[in-house]
Design an enzyme around this catalytic site. Structure first.
Site, PDB file in Angstrom:
ATOM      1  N   ILE A  16       0.650  -1.091  -0.041  1.00  0.00           N
ATOM      2  CA  ILE A  16      -0.011  -0.074  -0.086  1.00  0.00           C
ATOM      3  C   ILE A  16       1.113   1.225  -0.076  1.00  0.00           C
ATOM      4  O   ILE A  16       0.672   2.304  -0.731  1.00  0.00           O
ATOM      5  CB  ILE A  16      -1.023  -0.140   1.281  1.00  0.00           C
ATOM      6  CG1 ILE A  16      -1.984  -1.224   1.002  1.00  0.00           C
ATOM      7  CG2 ILE A  16      -1.754   1.291   1.411  1.00  0.00           C
ATOM      8  CD1 ILE A  16      -2.814  -1.347   2.334  1.00  0.00           C
ATOM      9  N   SER A 142      -6.818  -0.590  10.177  1.00  0.00           N
ATOM     10  CA  SER A 142      -7.377  -1.825   9.542  1.00  0.00           C
ATOM     11  C   SER A 142      -8.771  -1.860  10.177  1.00  0.00           C
ATOM     12  O   SER A 142      -9.120  -1.586  11.449  1.00  0.00           O
ATOM     13  CB  SER A 142      -6.508  -3.253  10.193  1.00  0.00           C
ATOM     14  OG  SER A 142      -7.236  -4.247   9.945  1.00  0.00           O
ATOM     15  N   TYR A 155      -2.619  -7.926  16.510  1.00  0.00           N
ATOM     16  CA  TYR A 155      -2.652  -7.052  15.345  1.00  0.00           C
ATOM     17  C   TYR A 155      -3.824  -6.117  15.499  1.00  0.00           C
ATOM     18  O   TYR A 155      -3.739  -4.675  15.564  1.00  0.00           O
ATOM     19  CB  TYR A 155      -2.738  -7.884  14.316  1.00  0.00           C
ATOM     20  CG  TYR A 155      -3.007  -7.083  12.801  1.00  0.00           C
ATOM     21  CD1 TYR A 155      -1.775  -6.261  12.301  1.00  0.00           C
ATOM     22  CD2 TYR A 155      -4.305  -6.860  12.180  1.00  0.00           C
ATOM     23  CE1 TYR A 155      -1.921  -5.711  11.083  1.00  0.00           C
ATOM     24  CE2 TYR A 155      -4.284  -6.062  10.989  1.00  0.00           C
ATOM     25  CZ  TYR A 155      -3.066  -5.467  10.622  1.00  0.00           C
ATOM     26  OH  TYR A 155      -3.264  -4.832   9.436  1.00  0.00           O
TER      27      TYR A 155
HETATM   28  P1  NAP Z   1       3.515  -4.854   3.270  1.00  0.00           P
HETATM   29  O1  NAP Z   1       3.248  -5.284   1.779  1.00  0.00           O
HETATM   30  O2  NAP Z   1       3.680  -6.085   3.959  1.00  0.00           O
HETATM   31  O3  NAP Z   1       4.483  -3.666   3.474  1.00  0.00           O
HETATM   32  C1  NAP Z   1       4.678  -3.555   4.816  1.00  0.00           C
HETATM   33  C2  NAP Z   1       5.693  -2.110   4.837  1.00  0.00           C
HETATM   34  O4  NAP Z   1       5.910  -1.787   6.131  1.00  0.00           O
HETATM   35  C3  NAP Z   1       7.023  -2.398   3.871  1.00  0.00           C
HETATM   36  O5  NAP Z   1       7.248  -1.193   3.045  1.00  0.00           O
HETATM   37  C4  NAP Z   1       7.921  -2.508   5.021  1.00  0.00           C
HETATM   38  O6  NAP Z   1       9.100  -1.874   4.762  1.00  0.00           O
HETATM   39  C5  NAP Z   1       7.345  -1.437   6.185  1.00  0.00           C
HETATM   40  N1  NAP Z   1       7.690  -1.871   7.622  1.00  0.00           N
HETATM   41  C6  NAP Z   1       7.239  -2.652   8.390  1.00  0.00           C
HETATM   42  N2  NAP Z   1       8.041  -2.720   9.369  1.00  0.00           N
HETATM   43  C7  NAP Z   1       8.824  -1.614   9.348  1.00  0.00           C
HETATM   44  C8  NAP Z   1       9.695  -0.938  10.309  1.00  0.00           C
HETATM   45  N3  NAP Z   1       9.978  -1.374  11.481  1.00  0.00           N
HETATM   46  N4  NAP Z   1      10.313   0.325   9.803  1.00  0.00           N
HETATM   47  C9  NAP Z   1      10.067   0.739   8.485  1.00  0.00           C
HETATM   48  N5  NAP Z   1       9.197   0.405   7.750  1.00  0.00           N
HETATM   49  C10 NAP Z   1       8.682  -0.893   8.131  1.00  0.00           C
HETATM   50  O7  NAP Z   1       1.972  -4.429   3.941  1.00  0.00           O
HETATM   51  P2  NAP Z   1       0.740  -3.678   3.413  1.00  0.00           P
HETATM   52  O8  NAP Z   1      -0.219  -4.543   3.218  1.00  0.00           O
HETATM   53  O9  NAP Z   1       1.331  -2.773   2.331  1.00  0.00           O
HETATM   54  O10 NAP Z   1       0.191  -2.854   4.729  1.00  0.00           O
HETATM   55  C11 NAP Z   1       0.663  -1.527   4.971  1.00  0.00           C
HETATM   56  C12 NAP Z   1      -0.306  -1.115   5.871  1.00  0.00           C
HETATM   57  O11 NAP Z   1      -1.695  -1.187   5.773  1.00  0.00           O
HETATM   58  C13 NAP Z   1      -0.027  -1.848   7.459  1.00  0.00           C
HETATM   59  O12 NAP Z   1       0.040  -0.900   8.531  1.00  0.00           O
HETATM   60  C14 NAP Z   1      -1.116  -2.889   7.549  1.00  0.00           C
HETATM   61  O13 NAP Z   1      -1.370  -3.244   8.856  1.00  0.00           O
HETATM   62  C15 NAP Z   1      -2.351  -2.192   6.804  1.00  0.00           C
HETATM   63  N6  NAP Z   1      -3.326  -3.034   6.463  1.00  0.00           N
HETATM   64  C16 NAP Z   1      -3.060  -3.795   5.336  1.00  0.00           C
HETATM   65  C17 NAP Z   1      -4.018  -4.653   4.836  1.00  0.00           C
HETATM   66  C18 NAP Z   1      -3.894  -5.669   3.640  1.00  0.00           C
HETATM   67  O14 NAP Z   1      -4.827  -6.531   3.668  1.00  0.00           O
HETATM   68  N7  NAP Z   1      -2.809  -5.668   2.980  1.00  0.00           N
HETATM   69  C19 NAP Z   1      -5.272  -4.605   5.595  1.00  0.00           C
HETATM   70  C20 NAP Z   1      -5.448  -3.641   6.569  1.00  0.00           C
HETATM   71  C21 NAP Z   1      -4.531  -2.860   6.910  1.00  0.00           C
HETATM   72  P3  NAP Z   1      10.721  -2.540   4.353  1.00  0.00           P
HETATM   73  O15 NAP Z   1      10.059  -3.747   3.693  1.00  0.00           O
HETATM   74  O16 NAP Z   1      11.353  -1.977   3.872  1.00  0.00           O
HETATM   75  O17 NAP Z   1      11.129  -3.089   5.634  1.00  0.00           O
END
Ligand code: NAP
Length: 245
Positions: A16, A142, A155
């Site tokens: 995202i 979320s 979570y």
């Molecule tokens: P993702 O594809 O797993 O990407 C996670 C991102 O967070 C990556 O860019 C990662 O960076 C970064 N990250 C994790 N730990 C970090 C840290 N300690 N310091 C800096 N960066 C960090 O996840 P996503 O699905 O895009 O999720 C993004 C947000 O949306 C999250 O907050 C998640 O909880 C929320 N969300 C997602 C969903 C879903 O279904 N996908 C649903 C509800 C909410 P690096 O790889 O560079 O470490």
């Protein structure tokens, strides 16, 4: 649209966050992509954008669970662009585990990454936003923060905490002309859900009124609207295909 705005996206290297970065930079905003582990991906996003854009995208490595690294990240934004208008707290992790198996380490890592990091980024950003009497903070929360998820208690707690931070801060910061909102996605097709099979995704889609899994672009569209709006604050905005009605 005020294209001079400076936007920081935490966790902008993948999923995202990466979509938000690409779209906002393409639209002409000044964007800082924060990453932690995915350096190559972050560099590639920057390179690709710079092929078509003026120099309005910077990348910065910082582990948002660490106060000192967050401090350096915010100082970098100010040094590069002279201000920070929009903070998007997007970096996050997830984990599927039955409650009785969650270890102290799992619990602490979840809360530190999804909630305490936002305490750090927000506090450090406010040093500049409060002085300039304007700002926009968007927390990527979320659906589970509001309705709770089985096998994702830690979570869900982290996101419920983030939503409480959104509402409380909106009240505290409104008089300083700083808006604070959460976007609460349902299920979005990113690596975060890589443990789910095609069959799992199909079954989940059937539970959703719009009958489909979401894509990062839907979250980005909501982010764009929140950046340019000037009268919405303290809201938890559900972008989930109707899953939580
Ligand atoms: P993702 O594809 O797993 O990407 C996670 C991102 O967070 C990556 O860019 C990662 O960076 C970064 N990250 C994790 N730990 C970090 C840290 N300690 N310091 C800096 N960066 C960090 O996840 P996503 O699905 O895009 O999720 C993004 C947000 O949306 C999250 O907050 C998640 O909880 C929320 N969300 C997602 C969903 C879903 O279904 N996908 C649903 C509800 C909410 P690096 O790889 O560079 O470490």
């Amino acid at each position: 649209m005020n294209k001079n705005k400076v936007v920081l996206v935490t966790g902008g290297s993948r999923g995202i966050g990466a979509d938000i970065v690409k779209q906002l930079a393409t639209d002409g905003y000044n964007v800082i992509l924060n990453y932690n582990k995915s350096e190559q991906t972050a560099k590639k996003i920057q390179e690709d954008l710079l092929k078509y854009q003026e120099k309005n995208i910077e990348i910065f490595k910082a582990d948002v669970t660490k106060r000192e690294e967050v401090k350096s990240l915010i100082e970098f934004c100010i040094k590069k662009f002279g201000k920070l208008d929009v903070l998007i707290n997007n970096a996050g992790i997830s984990q599927i585990k039955v409650f009785t198996d969650i270890t102290d380490e799992d619990w602490n890592m979840m809360l530190q990454t999804n909630l305490t990091s936002c305490f750090y980024t927000t506090q450090e950003s406010l040093k500049y936003m409060i002085n300039s009497k304007q700002g926009c903070i968007i927390n990527i929360s979320s659906i589970w923060g509001s309705i709770g998820a089985s096998c994702e208690v830690h979570y869900s707690v982290s996101k419920a905490g983030l939503d409480a931070m959104t509402k409380s801060l909106a009240k505290e910061l409104g008089p300083s002309n700083i808006r604070v909102n959460s976007i609460a996605p349902g299920i979005i097709n990113t690596e975060m859900n890589s443990e789910l099979t095609e069959e799992d995704l199909k079954n989940i889609a059937q539970e959703i009124p719009l009958q489909k899994i979401g894509y990062p672009q839907s979250i980005t569209n909501c982010v764009k609207w929140l950046i340019e709006d000037d009268y919405t604050t303290g809201q938890i905005i559900s972008v989930n295909g109707g899953w939580s009605i």
